[in-house]
Scaffold this motif. Structure first.
Motif, PDB file in Angstrom:
ATOM      1  N   LEU A 210       0.838  -1.162  -0.012  1.00 32.17           N
ATOM      2  CA  LEU A 210       0.084   0.293  -0.016  1.00 32.17           C
ATOM      3  C   LEU A 210       1.002   1.170   0.079  1.00 32.17           C
ATOM      4  O   LEU A 210       0.563   2.133  -0.586  1.00 32.17           O
ATOM      5  CB  LEU A 210      -0.989  -0.096   1.119  1.00 32.17           C
ATOM      6  N   ALA A 211       1.997   1.308   0.851  1.00 26.89           N
ATOM      7  CA  ALA A 211       2.827   2.460   0.993  1.00 26.89           C
ATOM      8  C   ALA A 211       3.462   2.695  -0.633  1.00 26.89           C
ATOM      9  O   ALA A 211       3.532   3.791  -1.032  1.00 26.89           O
ATOM     10  CB  ALA A 211       4.101   2.303   1.561  1.00 26.89           C
TER      11      ALA A 211
ATOM     12  N   PRO B  53      -0.124  10.641   4.667  1.00 28.12           N
ATOM     13  CA  PRO B  53      -0.536   9.582   5.506  1.00 28.12           C
ATOM     14  C   PRO B  53       0.416   8.137   4.967  1.00 28.12           C
ATOM     15  O   PRO B  53       0.593   6.844   5.766  1.00 28.12           O
ATOM     16  CB  PRO B  53      -2.021   9.272   5.188  1.00 28.12           C
ATOM     17  N   THR B  54       0.747   8.236   3.660  1.00 24.66           N
ATOM     18  CA  THR B  54       1.521   7.044   3.261  1.00 24.66           C
ATOM     19  C   THR B  54       2.740   6.993   3.808  1.00 24.66           C
ATOM     20  O   THR B  54       3.146   6.017   4.110  1.00 24.66           O
ATOM     21  CB  THR B  54       1.516   7.407   1.586  1.00 24.66           C
ATOM     22  N   LEU B  55       3.536   8.381   4.095  1.00 27.29           N
ATOM     23  CA  LEU B  55       4.776   8.121   4.714  1.00 27.29           C
ATOM     24  C   LEU B  55       4.596   7.377   6.387  1.00 27.29           C
ATOM     25  O   LEU B  55       5.378   6.709   6.539  1.00 27.29           O
ATOM     26  CB  LEU B  55       5.321   9.552   5.031  1.00 27.29           C
ATOM     27  N   ILE B  56       3.568   7.867   6.853  1.00 24.71           N
ATOM     28  CA  ILE B  56       3.364   7.325   8.355  1.00 24.71           C
ATOM     29  C   ILE B  56       3.092   5.904   7.882  1.00 24.71           C
ATOM     30  O   ILE B  56       3.480   4.793   8.771  1.00 24.71           O
ATOM     31  CB  ILE B  56       2.013   7.938   8.727  1.00 24.71           C
TER      32      ILE B  56
ATOM     33  N   PHE C 220       9.142   6.889  -1.567  1.00 31.87           N
ATOM     34  CA  PHE C 220       8.476   7.519  -2.497  1.00 31.87           C
ATOM     35  C   PHE C 220       7.621   8.784  -1.920  1.00 31.87           C
ATOM     36  O   PHE C 220       7.444   9.769  -2.491  1.00 31.87           O
ATOM     37  CB  PHE C 220       7.563   6.736  -3.360  1.00 31.87           C
ATOM     38  N   ALA C 221       6.763   8.317  -0.670  1.00 26.51           N
ATOM     39  CA  ALA C 221       6.192   9.289  -0.251  1.00 26.51           C
ATOM     40  C   ALA C 221       6.882  10.654   0.408  1.00 26.51           C
ATOM     41  O   ALA C 221       6.312  11.851   0.198  1.00 26.51           O
ATOM     42  CB  ALA C 221       5.172   8.749   1.273  1.00 26.51           C
ATOM     43  N   LEU C 222       8.205  10.418   1.053  1.00 29.83           N
ATOM     44  CA  LEU C 222       9.053  11.589   1.333  1.00 29.83           C
ATOM     45  C   LEU C 222       9.476  12.382   0.066  1.00 29.83           C
ATOM     46  O   LEU C 222       9.311  13.507   0.355  1.00 29.83           O
ATOM     47  CB  LEU C 222      10.327  10.965   1.951  1.00 29.83           C
TER      48      LEU C 222
END
Length: 227
Positions: A12-13, A39-42, A65-67
């Motif tokens: 999911l991340a 929220p993806t980073l978390i 990727f999120a960062l």
């Protein structure tokens, strides 16, 4: 079953991190990317913490990727905002300068020659030609530039005394709105007075710089004697 749940966090991340990263380069859309990326980073950090040592790859990739999406979104929004602000400032300034002349050409309103909103024609003398003397020029006071020209001579007072200038231009310099006027005497003895003002919070313009050429030259009579 527990390992599968841990892998799902990593998957999911990666999915949401990729979506956020793809949209982070596009102005306006990157606002949505930023909302997804946080929220993806978390989620990715939780996946890294819960996954076994050899199964952290997916969670690490998703978190990365999120960062990256967050960083790119913030930079893109900052650059886009600056470009938009510069464009709006330049457009509004050009509009204020050109629209009165356009309306005049179309038979509408003539350009506004009032001074700071004062439209009483009795307060403004018509152009009487070049009336400057060296003493009058020396009497002008240049205001404190670091304090928006405080203490400087007032634009309206100068216009009332010497008439409408031969040219007048407005410009923006940082947070300051600048007005520059020029008086010219085109003859065998040319003279020039150039005055620069800065706009105050109350709408008035105060002098911050003065420049003159030819005022100190004396006129000559036909006999050649200077007076």
């Amino acid at each position: 079953m527990k390992q599968e749940n841990q892998q799902i966090l990593g998957i999911l991340a990666i999915i949401f991190g990729t979506i956020a990263l793809l949209g982070s380069w596009i102005p306006i859309i990157n606002y949505l990317s930023l909302i997804i990326a946080v929220p993806t980073l978390i989620l990715g950090i939780i996946g890294i913490a819960l996954s076994p040592k050899k199964q952290k790859t997916l969670a690490i990739l998703g978190t990365s990727f999120a960062l990256i999406a967050i960083i790119v979104s913030v930079i893109t929004q900052f650059l886009f905002s600056n470009i938009l602000n510069d464009w709006v400032t330049k457009y509004s300034h050009t509009y204020r300068q050109e629209i009165p002349y356009f309306e005049g050409e179309q038979g509408g309103n003539l350009p506004d020659t009032s001074i700071d909103g004062y439209q009483d024609e009795d307060d403004i003398e018509e152009d009487r030609g070049f009336t400057w003397t060296q003493d009058q020029f020396d009497a002008l006071i240049e205001g404190d530039l670091s304090n928006r020209g405080q203490g400087g001579s007032n634009y309206k007072d100068i216009i009332r005394k010497h008439g409408i200038p031969d040219s007048e231009t407005d410009s923006i310099m940082g947070d300051y709105e600048i007005k520059r006027i020029t008086y010219l005497s085109i003859s065998s003895d040319p003279k020039t007075v150039v005055l620069t003002f800065v706009k105050q919070e109350n709408g008035q313009f105060l002098l911050i710089h003065k420049f003159a050429v030819g005022l100190d030259r004396k006129e000559q009579t036909d006999s050649g004697v200077k007076i």
